[in-house]
Design a protein around this motif. Structure first.
Motif, PDB file in Angstrom:
ATOM      1  N   LEU A   1      37.516  35.169  36.380  1.00  0.00           N
ATOM      2  CA  LEU A   1      38.575  36.110  36.766  1.00  0.00           C
ATOM      3  C   LEU A   1      39.423  36.517  35.573  1.00  0.00           C
ATOM      4  CD1 LEU A   1      39.875  34.840  40.212  1.00  0.00           C
ATOM      5  CD2 LEU A   1      38.686  36.977  39.717  1.00  0.00           C
ATOM      6  N   GLU A   2      39.586  35.607  34.627  1.00  0.00           N
ATOM      7  CA  GLU A   2      40.385  35.913  33.441  1.00  0.00           C
ATOM      8  C   GLU A   2      39.757  37.003  32.582  1.00  0.00           C
ATOM      9  OE1 GLU A   2      40.207  33.026  34.810  1.00  0.00           O
ATOM     10  OE2 GLU A   2      42.182  32.119  34.756  1.00  0.00           O
ATOM     11  N   PHE A   3      38.466  37.227  32.750  1.00  0.00           N
ATOM     12  CA  PHE A   3      37.813  38.319  32.026  1.00  0.00           C
ATOM     13  C   PHE A   3      38.308  39.672  32.534  1.00  0.00           C
ATOM     14  CE2 PHE A   3      34.350  41.412  31.573  1.00  0.00           C
ATOM     15  CZ  PHE A   3      34.164  41.359  30.202  1.00  0.00           C
ATOM     16  N   PHE A   4      38.611  39.746  33.832  1.00  0.00           N
ATOM     17  CA  PHE A   4      39.011  41.011  34.450  1.00  0.00           C
ATOM     18  C   PHE A   4      40.517  41.176  34.618  1.00  0.00           C
ATOM     19  CE2 PHE A   4      34.663  40.253  36.071  1.00  0.00           C
ATOM     20  CZ  PHE A   4      34.061  41.377  35.533  1.00  0.00           C
ATOM     21  N   PHE A   5      41.243  40.063  34.743  1.00  0.00           N
ATOM     22  CA  PHE A   5      42.688  40.117  34.977  1.00  0.00           C
ATOM     23  C   PHE A   5      43.396  39.208  33.984  1.00  0.00           C
ATOM     24  CE2 PHE A   5      40.685  40.941  39.085  1.00  0.00           C
ATOM     25  CZ  PHE A   5      41.303  42.114  39.464  1.00  0.00           C
ATOM     26  N   GLU A   6      44.580  39.620  33.535  1.00  0.00           N
ATOM     27  CA  GLU A   6      45.323  38.834  32.553  1.00  0.00           C
ATOM     28  C   GLU A   6      46.575  38.180  33.125  1.00  0.00           C
ATOM     29  OE1 GLU A   6      46.143  41.335  29.249  1.00  0.00           O
ATOM     30  OE2 GLU A   6      44.035  41.818  28.926  1.00  0.00           O
ATOM     31  N   LYS A   7      47.246  38.838  34.042  1.00  0.00           N
ATOM     32  CA  LYS A   7      48.524  38.330  34.548  1.00  0.00           C
ATOM     33  C   LYS A   7      48.315  37.137  35.476  1.00  0.00           C
ATOM     34  CE  LYS A   7      50.973  42.655  34.144  1.00  0.00           C
ATOM     35  NZ  LYS A   7      51.778  43.664  34.809  1.00  0.00           N
ATOM     36  N   GLU A   8      49.066  36.075  35.199  1.00  0.00           N
ATOM     37  CA  GLU A   8      48.947  34.852  35.994  1.00  0.00           C
ATOM     38  C   GLU A   8      49.291  35.095  37.465  1.00  0.00           C
ATOM     39  OE1 GLU A   8      47.750  31.819  35.256  1.00  0.00           O
ATOM     40  OE2 GLU A   8      47.194  32.608  33.301  1.00  0.00           O
ATOM     41  N   THR A   9      50.274  35.941  37.725  1.00  0.00           N
ATOM     42  CA  THR A   9      50.635  36.208  39.123  1.00  0.00           C
ATOM     43  C   THR A   9      49.480  36.869  39.867  1.00  0.00           C
ATOM     44  OG1 THR A   9      51.680  38.293  38.470  1.00  0.00           O
ATOM     45  CG2 THR A   9      53.115  36.382  38.716  1.00  0.00           C
ATOM     46  N   ARG A  10      48.785  37.781  39.208  1.00  0.00           N
ATOM     47  CA  ARG A  10      47.643  38.441  39.854  1.00  0.00           C
ATOM     48  C   ARG A  10      46.508  37.451  40.076  1.00  0.00           C
ATOM     49  NH1 ARG A  10      46.111  41.029  43.682  1.00  0.00           N
ATOM     50  NH2 ARG A  10      44.390  42.458  43.447  1.00  0.00           N
ATOM     51  N   LEU A  11      46.276  36.581  39.119  1.00  0.00           N
ATOM     52  CA  LEU A  11      45.223  35.573  39.272  1.00  0.00           C
ATOM     53  C   LEU A  11      45.518  34.649  40.446  1.00  0.00           C
ATOM     54  CD1 LEU A  11      44.732  34.780  35.496  1.00  0.00           C
ATOM     55  CD2 LEU A  11      43.045  35.860  37.003  1.00  0.00           C
ATOM     56  N   ARG A  12      46.782  34.249  40.594  1.00  0.00           N
ATOM     57  CA  ARG A  12      47.158  33.402  41.736  1.00  0.00           C
ATOM     58  C   ARG A  12      46.950  34.152  43.049  1.00  0.00           C
ATOM     59  NH1 ARG A  12      51.323  31.741  38.328  1.00  0.00           N
ATOM     60  NH2 ARG A  12      52.782  33.183  39.298  1.00  0.00           N
ATOM     61  N   GLN A  13      47.317  35.426  43.081  1.00  0.00           N
ATOM     62  CA  GLN A  13      47.135  36.224  44.303  1.00  0.00           C
ATOM     63  C   GLN A  13      45.658  36.296  44.685  1.00  0.00           C
ATOM     64  OE1 GLN A  13      48.799  39.958  43.125  1.00  0.00           O
ATOM     65  NE2 GLN A  13      50.868  39.440  43.792  1.00  0.00           N
ATOM     66  N   ILE A  14      44.815  36.499  43.705  1.00  0.00           N
ATOM     67  CA  ILE A  14      43.383  36.636  43.984  1.00  0.00           C
ATOM     68  C   ILE A  14      42.781  35.310  44.435  1.00  0.00           C
ATOM     69  CG2 ILE A  14      41.143  37.081  42.896  1.00  0.00           C
ATOM     70  CD1 ILE A  14      42.558  39.240  41.250  1.00  0.00           C
ATOM     71  N   ARG A  15      43.250  34.210  43.879  1.00  0.00           N
ATOM     72  CA  ARG A  15      42.691  32.900  44.227  1.00  0.00           C
ATOM     73  C   ARG A  15      43.286  32.310  45.504  1.00  0.00           C
ATOM     74  NH1 ARG A  15      42.559  31.838  38.197  1.00  0.00           N
ATOM     75  NH2 ARG A  15      40.346  31.995  37.725  1.00  0.00           N
ATOM     76  N   ARG A  16      44.255  32.992  46.096  1.00  0.00           N
ATOM     77  CA  ARG A  16      44.883  32.508  47.324  1.00  0.00           C
ATOM     78  C   ARG A  16      44.006  32.892  48.524  1.00  0.00           C
ATOM     79  NH1 ARG A  16      50.578  34.946  47.741  1.00  0.00           N
ATOM     80  NH2 ARG A  16      50.191  34.798  45.533  1.00  0.00           N
TER      81      ARG A  16
END
Length: 86
Positions: free
Chosen positions: A29-44
């Motif tokens: 996911l870090e390849f496509f998204f950088e912001k930690e808040t967005r990564l948390r949203q996607i992994r929720r």
């Protein structure tokens, strides 16, 4: 779409990719998204553990970053909908 079919019909194919040790930045996911808040949203949500696997499938499938981001965002919305009891 095909990507959601992969997750829903073949969860074991993506399941191993969803695990990572804390602090590692090499998950897909870090390849496509950088912001930690967005990564948390996607992994929720219930599909969260499979999102890195889906991201890996998209990367290996040579999807453009914009297309992959759109697909991952839609999958995250589906996961949030499922979590809300929809």
């Amino acid at each position: 779409p095909l990507e959601l079919y992969i997750i829903l019909r073949h969860p074991r194919r993506c399941a191993g990719y969803g695990t990572r040790s804390p602090g590692r930045r090499d998950a897909m996911l870090e390849f496509f998204f950088e912001k930690e808040t967005r990564l948390r949203q996607i992994r929720r949500g219930p599909l969260g553990p499979y999102m890195d696997g889906l991201a890996q499938e998209l990367r290996h499938g040579r999807y453009s970053k914009s297309s992959a981001r759109r697909i991952l965002s839609l999958a995250a919305r589906l996961s949030q909908f499922a979590r809300a009891g929809g």
